[in-house]
Design a protein around this motif. Structure first.
Motif, PDB file in Angstrom:
ATOM      1  N   LYS A   1       0.858  -1.108  -0.038  1.00 46.62           N
ATOM      2  CA  LYS A   1       0.143   0.112  -0.209  1.00 46.62           C
ATOM      3  C   LYS A   1       0.915   1.214   0.004  1.00 46.62           C
ATOM      4  O   LYS A   1       1.955   1.417   0.280  1.00 46.62           O
ATOM      5  N   ILE A   2       0.035   2.434  -0.472  1.00 46.59           N
ATOM      6  CA  ILE A   2       0.998   3.676  -0.362  1.00 46.59           C
ATOM      7  C   ILE A   2       0.903   4.336   0.799  1.00 46.59           C
ATOM      8  O   ILE A   2      -0.388   4.788   1.002  1.00 46.59           O
ATOM      9  N   GLY A   3       1.708   4.371   1.665  1.00 46.17           N
ATOM     10  CA  GLY A   3       1.592   5.355   2.916  1.00 46.17           C
ATOM     11  C   GLY A   3       1.110   5.079   3.949  1.00 46.17           C
ATOM     12  O   GLY A   3       0.638   5.664   4.898  1.00 46.17           O
ATOM     13  N   ARG A   4       0.594   3.795   4.033  1.00 45.70           N
ATOM     14  CA  ARG A   4      -0.213   3.393   5.348  1.00 45.70           C
ATOM     15  C   ARG A   4       0.435   2.229   5.823  1.00 45.70           C
ATOM     16  O   ARG A   4       0.722   1.242   5.206  1.00 45.70           O
ATOM     17  N   GLY A   6       3.247   1.005   7.215  1.00 45.98           N
ATOM     18  CA  GLY A   6       4.439   0.882   6.864  1.00 45.98           C
ATOM     19  C   GLY A   6       4.580   0.829   5.497  1.00 45.98           C
ATOM     20  O   GLY A   6       5.455  -0.062   4.772  1.00 45.98           O
ATOM     21  N   GLY A   7       3.922   1.688   4.638  1.00 44.55           N
ATOM     22  CA  GLY A   7       3.978   1.751   3.134  1.00 44.55           C
ATOM     23  C   GLY A   7       5.113   2.363   2.771  1.00 44.55           C
ATOM     24  O   GLY A   7       6.062   2.536   3.570  1.00 44.55           O
ATOM     25  N   VAL A   8       5.110   2.099   1.468  1.00 44.17           N
ATOM     26  CA  VAL A   8       6.440   2.641   0.775  1.00 44.17           C
ATOM     27  C   VAL A   8       6.608   4.207   0.552  1.00 44.17           C
ATOM     28  O   VAL A   8       7.353   4.697  -0.058  1.00 44.17           O
ATOM     29  N   ALA A   9       5.432   4.903   0.768  1.00 46.82           N
ATOM     30  CA  ALA A   9       5.412   6.388   0.401  1.00 46.82           C
ATOM     31  C   ALA A   9       4.872   7.069   1.765  1.00 46.82           C
ATOM     32  O   ALA A   9       3.910   6.514   2.428  1.00 46.82           O
ATOM     33  N   PRO A  10       5.118   8.473   1.937  1.00 41.72           N
ATOM     34  CA  PRO A  10       4.905   9.232   2.983  1.00 41.72           C
ATOM     35  C   PRO A  10       3.106   9.292   2.807  1.00 41.72           C
ATOM     36  O   PRO A  10       2.385   9.402   1.728  1.00 41.72           O
ATOM     37  N   ASP A  11       2.602   8.946   4.004  1.00 41.13           N
ATOM     38  CA  ASP A  11       1.188   9.192   4.070  1.00 41.13           C
ATOM     39  C   ASP A  11       0.392  10.365   4.412  1.00 41.13           C
ATOM     40  O   ASP A  11      -0.060  10.957   5.124  1.00 41.13           O
ATOM     41  N   ALA A  61      20.190   8.951  -0.190  1.00 41.37           N
ATOM     42  CA  ALA A  61      20.404   8.365   0.628  1.00 41.37           C
ATOM     43  C   ALA A  61      19.893   8.258   1.972  1.00 41.37           C
ATOM     44  O   ALA A  61      19.575   7.460   2.810  1.00 41.37           O
ATOM     45  N   ALA A  62      19.321   9.604   2.298  1.00 44.36           N
ATOM     46  CA  ALA A  62      18.770   9.720   3.647  1.00 44.36           C
ATOM     47  C   ALA A  62      17.364   9.328   3.828  1.00 44.36           C
ATOM     48  O   ALA A  62      16.886   8.828   4.609  1.00 44.36           O
ATOM     49  N   VAL A  63      16.656   9.355   2.531  1.00 43.72           N
ATOM     50  CA  VAL A  63      15.246   9.001   2.510  1.00 43.72           C
ATOM     51  C   VAL A  63      15.125   7.736   2.128  1.00 43.72           C
ATOM     52  O   VAL A  63      14.145   7.038   2.842  1.00 43.72           O
ATOM     53  N   ARG A  64      15.814   7.096   1.546  1.00 43.01           N
ATOM     54  CA  ARG A  64      15.541   5.630   0.885  1.00 43.01           C
ATOM     55  C   ARG A  64      15.371   4.630   2.052  1.00 43.01           C
ATOM     56  O   ARG A  64      14.491   3.586   1.818  1.00 43.01           O
ATOM     57  N   PRO A  65      16.026   4.609   3.278  1.00 41.37           N
ATOM     58  CA  PRO A  65      15.596   3.674   4.292  1.00 41.37           C
ATOM     59  C   PRO A  65      14.372   3.486   4.852  1.00 41.37           C
ATOM     60  O   PRO A  65      13.740   2.578   5.448  1.00 41.37           O
ATOM     61  N   TYR A  66      13.549   4.712   4.532  1.00 48.75           N
ATOM     62  CA  TYR A  66      12.313   4.899   5.271  1.00 48.75           C
ATOM     63  C   TYR A  66      11.122   4.668   3.998  1.00 48.75           C
ATOM     64  O   TYR A  66       9.944   4.590   4.267  1.00 48.75           O
ATOM     65  N   PHE A  67      11.646   5.324   2.817  1.00 47.23           N
ATOM     66  CA  PHE A  67      10.420   5.421   1.769  1.00 47.23           C
ATOM     67  C   PHE A  67      11.024   4.891   0.313  1.00 47.23           C
ATOM     68  O   PHE A  67      11.976   5.395   0.050  1.00 47.23           O
ATOM     69  N   HIS A  68      10.318   4.143  -0.386  1.00 41.56           N
ATOM     70  CA  HIS A  68      10.527   3.869  -1.760  1.00 41.56           C
ATOM     71  C   HIS A  68      10.236   4.911  -2.711  1.00 41.56           C
ATOM     72  O   HIS A  68      10.648   5.029  -3.986  1.00 41.56           O
ATOM     73  N   MET A  69       9.252   5.743  -2.533  1.00 41.12           N
ATOM     74  CA  MET A  69       8.782   6.669  -3.422  1.00 41.12           C
ATOM     75  C   MET A  69       8.355   8.097  -2.633  1.00 41.12           C
ATOM     76  O   MET A  69       7.900   8.083  -1.694  1.00 41.12           O
ATOM     77  N   ILE A  70       8.805   9.227  -3.229  1.00 41.89           N
ATOM     78  CA  ILE A  70       8.334  10.523  -2.871  1.00 41.89           C
ATOM     79  C   ILE A  70       7.748  11.281  -3.992  1.00 41.89           C
ATOM     80  O   ILE A  70       8.211  10.753  -5.086  1.00 41.89           O
ATOM     81  N   SER A  71       7.230  12.123  -3.750  1.00 37.71           N
ATOM     82  CA  SER A  71       6.248  12.980  -4.701  1.00 37.71           C
ATOM     83  C   SER A  71       6.459  14.476  -4.781  1.00 37.71           C
ATOM     84  O   SER A  71       6.526  15.055  -3.573  1.00 37.71           O
ATOM     85  N   TRP A  72       6.803  15.080  -5.882  1.00 41.98           N
ATOM     86  CA  TRP A  72       6.677  16.717  -5.727  1.00 41.98           C
ATOM     87  C   TRP A  72       5.439  17.097  -6.287  1.00 41.98           C
ATOM     88  O   TRP A  72       5.429  16.782  -7.679  1.00 41.98           O
ATOM     89  N   GLU A  73       4.751  17.964  -6.054  1.00 45.76           N
ATOM     90  CA  GLU A  73       3.637  18.476  -6.628  1.00 45.76           C
ATOM     91  C   GLU A  73       3.661  20.237  -6.845  1.00 45.76           C
ATOM     92  O   GLU A  73       4.014  20.646  -5.605  1.00 45.76           O
ATOM     93  N   PHE A  74       3.506  20.598  -7.783  1.00 47.29           N
ATOM     94  CA  PHE A  74       3.779  22.073  -7.934  1.00 47.29           C
ATOM     95  C   PHE A  74       2.409  22.455  -8.561  1.00 47.29           C
ATOM     96  O   PHE A  74       1.879  22.459  -9.885  1.00 47.29           O
ATOM     97  N   PRO A  95      22.486   7.510 -10.303  1.00 44.99           N
ATOM     98  CA  PRO A  95      22.607   6.141 -10.380  1.00 44.99           C
ATOM     99  C   PRO A  95      21.558   5.596  -9.237  1.00 44.99           C
ATOM    100  O   PRO A  95      20.686   4.333  -9.507  1.00 44.99           O
ATOM    101  N   ASN A  96      21.111   6.283  -8.095  1.00 41.71           N
ATOM    102  CA  ASN A  96      20.225   5.740  -7.179  1.00 41.71           C
ATOM    103  C   ASN A  96      18.685   6.284  -7.228  1.00 41.71           C
ATOM    104  O   ASN A  96      17.967   6.221  -6.387  1.00 41.71           O
ATOM    105  N   LEU A  97      18.559   7.183  -8.420  1.00 42.12           N
ATOM    106  CA  LEU A  97      17.405   7.762  -8.386  1.00 42.12           C
ATOM    107  C   LEU A  97      16.670   7.475  -9.728  1.00 42.12           C
ATOM    108  O   LEU A  97      16.968   7.266 -10.903  1.00 42.12           O
TER     109      LEU A  97
END
Length: 297
Positions: A1-4, A6-11, A61-74, A95-97
């Motif tokens: 699931k996304i963000g819930r 222990g999901g892979v993205a911020p909730d 490197a800082a974010v990856r241990p906690y989330f697999h995906m983040i999003s920017w919205e403009f 290479p890690n993005l």
């Protein structure tokens, strides 16, 4: 699931870390406040968006241990200029993005508006707006969403406002060329070419016109099973509502449509280019669908 759970993205709708999954970094030993490793998730996802080239690696490197995906919205190009950043800045080749950008037909986008637009121009996306109010939205009230919005996210070109009076209100007629002269976009082929080169740097380009199929193709590319639970399966079964009418039919006024077409010339050209590099070509899907329908008949 996304963000819930222990999901892979911020909730959160805008993908802020509302549940504080990622802990704040320990106090920095350095006196430099700009130390790249001394930023909380909220700092990395707000004031420091988009990331700069030098920030990209450490932030990933800082974010990856906690989330697999983040999003920017403009929702406003002014956000980028507020912090002196733009989408040229990140190291898209890191290479890690894995970077994904979603494109949309510019006239369809300006008809999709957010709460602000719906409140200010009620009925604009359902043929309920008068010709005078359409011109307010298209030109005279300097709404940023109607002026090469997507292309401006990719290039460092801000807008200038004009305080001219609405010609419909004044009982006048103005041609497209006359209004273009009143409201110059400042966008040129050079900006378009730069936008193309920047789109080429993204790992994946998706077209919102067939986003369901794009997400499915992306999942296969990343070896992700998006149907591993009932909730996701049911969500993917629900088809997005697509307007059968064209933007021209929905805008209703030919003079407004012709102006928006001319005004967003380079943004439209960039969208057409993006379709050629999209992971899924929506037009190919339409051809297959039409062929299938023909065979059934």
């Amino acid at each position: 699931k996304i963000g819930r759970h222990g999901g892979v993205a911020p909730d959160f709708a805008c993908l802020g870390d509302r549940n504080n999954v990622m802990p704040d970094p320990p106090p920095c030993n350095k006196k430099n406040d700009d130390d790249l490793f001394c930023n909380s998730y909220s700092e990395m996802n707000e004031k420091k968006v988009p990331w700069t080239k030098i920030e990209t690696g450490p932030f990933v490197a800082a974010v990856r241990p906690y989330f697999h995906m983040i999003s920017w919205e403009f929702s406003d190009t002014g956000f980028l200029h507020k912090y002196g950043r733009n989408l040229n800045d990140p190291d898209w080749d890191h290479p890690n993005l894995v970077s994904i950008i979603i494109t949309r037909d510019p006239l369809s986008r300006l008809l999709s508006g957010d709460g602000h637009v719906l409140h200010k121009y009620p009925g604009y996306n359902k043929k309920g707006l008068s010709r005078k109010k359409w011109w307010d939205y298209a030109a005279y009230e300097n709404d940023k969403g109607t002026d090469n919005f997507f292309l401006r996210l990719l290039v460092d070109e801000d807008r200038t406002n004009n305080e001219s009076k609405n010609h419909i209100e004044e009982g006048m007629n103005r041609t497209t060329d006359e209004i273009m002269e009143l409201f110059p976009t400042g966008i040129t082929q050079e900006h378009y070419e730069h936008g193309k080169s920047l789109l080429d740097k993204f790992t994946v380009v998706l077209d919102i016109a067939c986003l369901d199929e794009g997400i499915e193709a992306l999942a296969r590319l990343l070896h992700i099973n998006i149907y591993q639970n009932e909730t996701t399966t049911e969500l993917m079964k629900k088809k997005h509502v697509h307007h059968r009418e064209t933007p021209k039919e929905r805008i209703k006024y030919n003079d407004v449509y012709d102006y928006l077409l001319a005004k967003n010339r380079w943004d439209i050209a960039l969208y057409e280019y993006s379709k050629s590099i999209s992971l899924v070509n929506c037009e190919d899907l339409s051809i297959v669908s039409n062929q299938t329908t023909t065979r059934i008949r």
